[in-house]
Design a protein around this motif. Structure first.
Motif, mmCIF file in Angstrom:
data_model
loop_
_atom_site.group_PDB
_atom_site.id
_atom_site.type_symbol
_atom_site.label_atom_id
_atom_site.label_comp_id
_atom_site.label_asym_id
_atom_site.label_seq_id
_atom_site.Cartn_x
_atom_site.Cartn_y
_atom_site.Cartn_z
ATOM 1 N N TYR A 79 0.810 -1.216 0.000
ATOM 2 C CA TYR A 79 0.000 0.000 0.000
ATOM 3 C C TYR A 79 0.844 1.267 0.000
ATOM 4 C CZ TYR A 79 -3.491 -3.451 1.202
ATOM 5 O OH TYR A 79 -4.305 -4.559 1.186
ATOM 6 N N TYR A 84 2.086 0.887 -5.065
ATOM 7 C CA TYR A 84 0.694 0.778 -5.503
ATOM 8 C C TYR A 84 0.497 1.446 -6.866
ATOM 9 C CZ TYR A 84 -4.402 1.052 -5.411
ATOM 10 O OH TYR A 84 -5.732 0.939 -5.724
ATOM 11 N N ASP A 119 1.269 6.086 2.545
ATOM 12 C CA ASP A 119 0.314 4.980 2.526
ATOM 13 C C ASP A 119 -0.927 5.426 1.759
ATOM 14 O OD1 ASP A 119 -1.540 2.988 3.057
ATOM 15 O OD2 ASP A 119 -0.898 2.721 5.126
ATOM 16 N N ARG A 121 -3.733 4.353 1.764
ATOM 17 C CA ARG A 121 -4.955 4.259 2.563
ATOM 18 C C ARG A 121 -5.105 5.402 3.553
ATOM 19 N NH1 ARG A 121 -3.257 -1.425 4.974
ATOM 20 N NH2 ARG A 121 -1.425 -0.082 5.283
ATOM 21 N N SER A 122 -4.033 6.135 3.802
ATOM 22 C CA SER A 122 -4.002 7.111 4.892
ATOM 23 C C SER A 122 -4.733 8.406 4.535
ATOM 24 C CB SER A 122 -2.555 7.434 5.267
ATOM 25 O OG SER A 122 -2.487 8.502 6.174
ATOM 26 N N ALA A 177 -7.930 3.267 -5.775
ATOM 27 C CA ALA A 177 -7.983 2.876 -4.364
ATOM 28 C C ALA A 177 -9.407 2.964 -3.821
ATOM 29 C CB ALA A 177 -7.040 3.755 -3.545
ATOM 30 N N LEU A 184 -10.003 0.785 -0.451
ATOM 31 C CA LEU A 184 -8.869 1.189 0.378
ATOM 32 C C LEU A 184 -9.064 2.590 0.934
ATOM 33 C CD1 LEU A 184 -5.938 -0.097 -1.871
ATOM 34 C CD2 LEU A 184 -7.055 -1.264 0.047
ATOM 35 N N ARG A 185 -9.968 3.357 0.290
ATOM 36 C CA ARG A 185 -10.257 4.724 0.726
ATOM 37 C C ARG A 185 -11.753 4.981 0.576
ATOM 38 N NH1 ARG A 185 -6.074 8.113 1.176
ATOM 39 N NH2 ARG A 185 -7.559 9.838 1.101
#
Length: 424
Positions: A79, A84, A119, A121-122, A177, A184-185
């Motif tokens: 990730y 990615y 990341d 996802r962050s 994402a 992921l988001r």
């Protein structure tokens, strides 16, 4: 390895410390840098060590200009944005290898330095604030575009169009994402960004297009020493073809050359192989680019001379290098540059104009539009995918617009209803 440099003012006082390194540590890696305040030399040294530890890359979790923005300094490798994004582009379908390669280059040069180790996802690493800060830095970035009067490179602010393209690339990856299974988001922060307007770039962008008058084209043509180059100017100015299309032309592309309605089928263009390993002849990239255009007698005469002088077969190229190979743009460009210099010295070309071979395409369009031919015709002839492209580039050249507008205004000022005009 990274290194720390003290930056000083004219008085010799240290104003800041800059850590510099090449991305990935290789000689061809893009230069990267981070700046620290004058009282943060120790922080600069610590950061240098982190860069070295990360393999001459941005430390995981570090955002340029902001530092570590989350407690976690390392995301799961899968990730990490660098990993990615690379996987997303590698797996993207429906695109050419050349475009895929260009995406990787843009990511490496402009996006990974800021977000590469973040990341995906962050919501802290990728937020409206971090994306806006990145766009703001792009707006302040200078890139080399064009030449100064003395021939030296000219540094200009990055154009709004380039910024929009880079933002679009980042946004497309974050959209992946959002659409992942499972997601992921929850959302794409790029949607919160106000981007610079294309038309806010100022008058400097207009300098990127040089329009030549017919007299200037004729004068420039006379300054070429090779007959093939003179004929190439004739065909390019007479058709408005792109260089990749022009240099892929062969006798089989010409339809009814002896008749009153001679045409060129534009179905071929030189394309770059993935990895820069060479070129091949393929089809133009868009549907609009694949077109058939009428050509004038001057163009057919020029092509006939080329065909006869080289005794070309149907698939033989009209324009080639010395050994019959693809005529590289740089090869013709060098001869073009010398011809431009001679034309200026002879007074055949204004000193303030610095045309490129591509400006013959612009000048072809300008000649048609200035004579009153509609934008839709020019769009189809040039192979523009959108009429907006044609209008943005050449719409200001329409000769009758101002005259008609002034006549309409004068009519209504006198209290008379203006006459309706037919739209062609």
């Amino acid at each position: 390895m990274a290194s720390v440099h003290a930056r000083k003012n004219r008085a010799g006082e240290i104003t800041s410390y800059q850590v510099k390194w090449r991305d990935g540590g290789g000689r061809d890696g893009a230069w990267q840098s981070e700046t620290f305040d004058s009282d943060d030399e120790q922080a600069a040294e610590v950061f240098k060590a982190e860069v070295d530890r990360a393999g001459n890359r941005w430390p995981p979790g570090w955002v340029k200009g902001r530092g570590y923005i989350a407690a976690e300094q390392a995301a799961d490798d899968a990730y990490r944005f660098r990993v990615y994004a690379t996987r997303v582009i590698d797996n993207r379908t429906g695109i050419e290898d050349r475009y895929r390669e260009a995406c990787h280059k843009e990511l490496k040069k402009w996006i990974f330095p800021t977000f590469g180790e973040c990341d995906v996802r962050s919501v802290e690493h990728f937020s409206g604030d971090t994306v806006r800060a990145w766009v703001r830095r792009l707006e302040q970035t200078k890139v080399l575009r064009g030449r100064m009067p003395d021939g030296s490179p000219k540094a200009k602010p990055m154009s709004p169009k380039t910024i929009r393209n880079l933002h679009g690339l980042l946004s497309s990856i974050l959209n992946e994402a959002v659409r992942a299974e499972p997601p992921l988001r929850n959302r794409n922060p790029c949607e919160l960004t106000n981007l610079p307007r294309i038309d806010d770039s100022g008058a400097d962008d207009e300098e990127d297009v040089t329009f030549l008058t017919p007299q200037e084209v004729h004068g420039l043509r006379s300054c070429f020493t090779l007959r093939q180059d003179q004929l190439m100017v004739d065909v390019k100015y007479g058709t408005g073809l792109r260089y990749s299309e022009l240099t892929a032309l062969a006798p089989m592309c010409l339809i009814e050359p002896e008749g009153p309605q001679a045409k060129l089928r534009v179905r071929r263009a030189w394309k770059r192989l993935a990895g820069g390993a060479g070129y091949y002849i393929g089809t133009p990239k868009t549907k609009r680019s694949r077109r058939t255009i009428r050509v004038s007698k001057s163009v057919t005469v020029a092509l006939a001379e080329l065909e006869e002088s080289a005794a070309l077969e149907a698939e033989g190229l009209y324009f080639t290098g010395d050994q019959g190979q693809r005529l590289h743009y740089s090869t013709f460009g060098d001869r073009w540059g010398r011809a431009v210099k001679r034309a200026k010295e002879a007074g055949l070309l204004p000193r303030h104009k610095y045309p490129t071979p591509h400006d013959l395409r612009h000048s072809h369009a300008a000649a048609l539009i200035s004579a009153g031919h509609p934008l839709t015709y020019v769009q189809r002839r040039l192979g523009h995918e959108s009429i907006k492209t044609t209008s943005d580039l050449y719409g200001h050249l329409l000769p009758e617009v101002d005259d008609d507008a002034m006549a309409t205004i004068e009519t209504v000022m006198s209290g008379v209803r203006p006459q309706l005009r037919a739209i062609v």
